[in-house]
Design a protein around this motif. Structure first.
Motif, PDB file in Angstrom:
ATOM      1  N   LYS A  65       0.612  -1.305   0.105  1.00  0.00           N
ATOM      2  CA  LYS A  65       0.260  -0.262  -0.014  1.00  0.00           C
ATOM      3  C   LYS A  65       0.911   1.134  -0.132  1.00  0.00           C
ATOM      4  O   LYS A  65       1.802   0.702   1.028  1.00  0.00           O
ATOM      5  CB  LYS A  65      -0.924   0.412   1.434  1.00  0.00           C
ATOM      6  CG  LYS A  65      -1.901   1.055   1.392  1.00  0.00           C
ATOM      7  CD  LYS A  65      -3.116   1.489   2.669  1.00  0.00           C
ATOM      8  CE  LYS A  65      -3.518   2.355   2.601  1.00  0.00           C
ATOM      9  NZ  LYS A  65      -3.811   2.539   3.934  1.00  0.00           N
ATOM     10  N   ILE A  66       1.007   1.835  -0.580  1.00  0.00           N
ATOM     11  CA  ILE A  66       1.531   3.526  -1.272  1.00  0.00           C
ATOM     12  C   ILE A  66       0.799   4.766  -0.889  1.00  0.00           C
ATOM     13  O   ILE A  66      -0.447   3.865  -1.663  1.00  0.00           O
ATOM     14  CB  ILE A  66       2.614   2.862  -2.582  1.00  0.00           C
ATOM     15  CG1 ILE A  66       3.272   4.254  -2.634  1.00  0.00           C
ATOM     16  CG2 ILE A  66       1.179   2.805  -3.760  1.00  0.00           C
ATOM     17  CD1 ILE A  66       4.382   3.875  -3.994  1.00  0.00           C
ATOM     18  N   SER A  67       0.992   5.387   0.078  1.00  0.00           N
ATOM     19  CA  SER A  67       0.368   6.510   0.086  1.00  0.00           C
ATOM     20  C   SER A  67      -0.168   7.501  -1.314  1.00  0.00           C
ATOM     21  O   SER A  67      -0.512   7.920  -1.354  1.00  0.00           O
ATOM     22  CB  SER A  67       0.996   7.390   0.688  1.00  0.00           C
ATOM     23  OG  SER A  67       2.822   7.896   0.460  1.00  0.00           O
ATOM     24  N   SER A  68       1.255   7.532  -1.890  1.00  0.00           N
ATOM     25  CA  SER A  68       1.319   8.129  -3.105  1.00  0.00           C
ATOM     26  C   SER A  68       1.365   7.696  -4.692  1.00  0.00           C
ATOM     27  O   SER A  68       2.598   7.740  -4.463  1.00  0.00           O
ATOM     28  CB  SER A  68       1.043   9.807  -3.418  1.00  0.00           C
ATOM     29  OG  SER A  68       0.758  10.076  -5.016  1.00  0.00           O
ATOM     30  N   THR A  70       3.156   0.410   2.985  1.00  0.00           N
ATOM     31  CA  THR A  70       2.941  -0.014   4.267  1.00  0.00           C
ATOM     32  C   THR A  70       2.511  -1.584   3.239  1.00  0.00           C
ATOM     33  O   THR A  70       2.223  -1.651   2.320  1.00  0.00           O
ATOM     34  CB  THR A  70       1.714   0.686   4.665  1.00  0.00           C
ATOM     35  OG1 THR A  70       1.915   1.755   4.917  1.00  0.00           O
ATOM     36  CG2 THR A  70       1.244  -0.510   5.820  1.00  0.00           C
ATOM     37  N   ASN A  71       3.274  -2.705   4.319  1.00  0.00           N
ATOM     38  CA  ASN A  71       3.133  -4.126   3.915  1.00  0.00           C
ATOM     39  C   ASN A  71       1.495  -4.401   4.688  1.00  0.00           C
ATOM     40  O   ASN A  71       1.450  -4.818   6.503  1.00  0.00           O
ATOM     41  CB  ASN A  71       4.298  -5.253   4.285  1.00  0.00           C
ATOM     42  CG  ASN A  71       3.337  -6.281   4.480  1.00  0.00           C
ATOM     43  OD1 ASN A  71       2.623  -6.822   2.776  1.00  0.00           O
ATOM     44  ND2 ASN A  71       4.464  -7.058   4.577  1.00  0.00           N
ATOM     45  N   THR A  72       0.612  -4.390   3.975  1.00  0.00           N
ATOM     46  CA  THR A  72      -1.126  -4.602   4.179  1.00  0.00           C
ATOM     47  C   THR A  72      -1.297  -6.311   4.253  1.00  0.00           C
ATOM     48  O   THR A  72      -2.408  -6.656   4.963  1.00  0.00           O
ATOM     49  CB  THR A  72      -1.908  -4.237   3.704  1.00  0.00           C
ATOM     50  OG1 THR A  72      -2.083  -4.259   2.563  1.00  0.00           O
ATOM     51  CG2 THR A  72      -1.721  -2.613   4.465  1.00  0.00           C
ATOM     52  N   GLY A  73      -0.129  -7.141   4.005  1.00  0.00           N
ATOM     53  CA  GLY A  73       0.004  -8.634   3.437  1.00  0.00           C
ATOM     54  C   GLY A  73       0.295  -9.252   5.078  1.00  0.00           C
ATOM     55  O   GLY A  73       0.282  -9.325   6.187  1.00  0.00           O
TER      56      GLY A  73
END
Length: 167
Positions: free
Chosen positions: A63-66, A87-90
């Protein structure tokens, strides 16, 4: 006419963008020049075809902020920078396998290459006005990860060169 090119990815040395010129000739000994040059580009990504359903369910997720940064204006001797949060949401660790820029005016600094589940790291992107005018190429950052859904992330950078008034 029709030309078919085949790429053997096993021969590529690393992930990311590879660019090579190919020169066409009708006869042996034809001169190499821009008139008979074809530029070929390929982006090599990690393979995920052998993953099981369970492995895919437990894979890292980026997940990347932009992916589009408005960098503003930069003077010919200045620099501008921004920070992106990754972010790593995995469920398993996320690996940033490669960062590649397409313009020598762009620099990147990555906090961590390995991001554990639920963790965040920073990617600082900096553009130098000194080199921006002198170089050609897109102001982008390419990121290759081990996320099977998003192995390739392109971050587009928009920057303007500040018009300087002469005294």
């Amino acid at each position: 006419g029709k030309i078919t090119l085949t790429l053997d990815t096993k021969q590529l040395k690393e992930l990311g963008l590879t660019q090579v010129p190919i020169y066409l000739a009708r006869y042996s000994g034809d001169k190499v020049s821009v008139d008979n040059e074809i530029d070929v580009s390929a982006i090599l990504l990690p393979g995920f075809s052998g993953m099981t359903a369970l492995q895919k369910d437990h894979a890292p997720k980026i997940k990347i902020s932009s992916t589009n940064l408005e960098m503003g204006e930069v003077s010919s001797n200045g620099k501008v920078s921004q920070t992106i949060f990754i972010t790593n949401t995995g469920i398993t660790r996320l690996e940033i396998k490669k960062l590649q820029v397409f313009n020598s005016a762009v620099g990147v600094s990555l906090g961590k290459k390995i991001i554990q589940p639920g963790q965040i790291t920073k990617l600082k992107v900096e553009i130098s006005g000194k080199w921006l005018k002198k170089t050609k190429g897109e102001t982008k950052v390419m990121m290759i990860t081990n996320d099977p859904v998003n192995p390739l992330m392109m971050i587009n950078l928009k920057v303007k060169i500040k018009e300087e008034t002469k005294k």
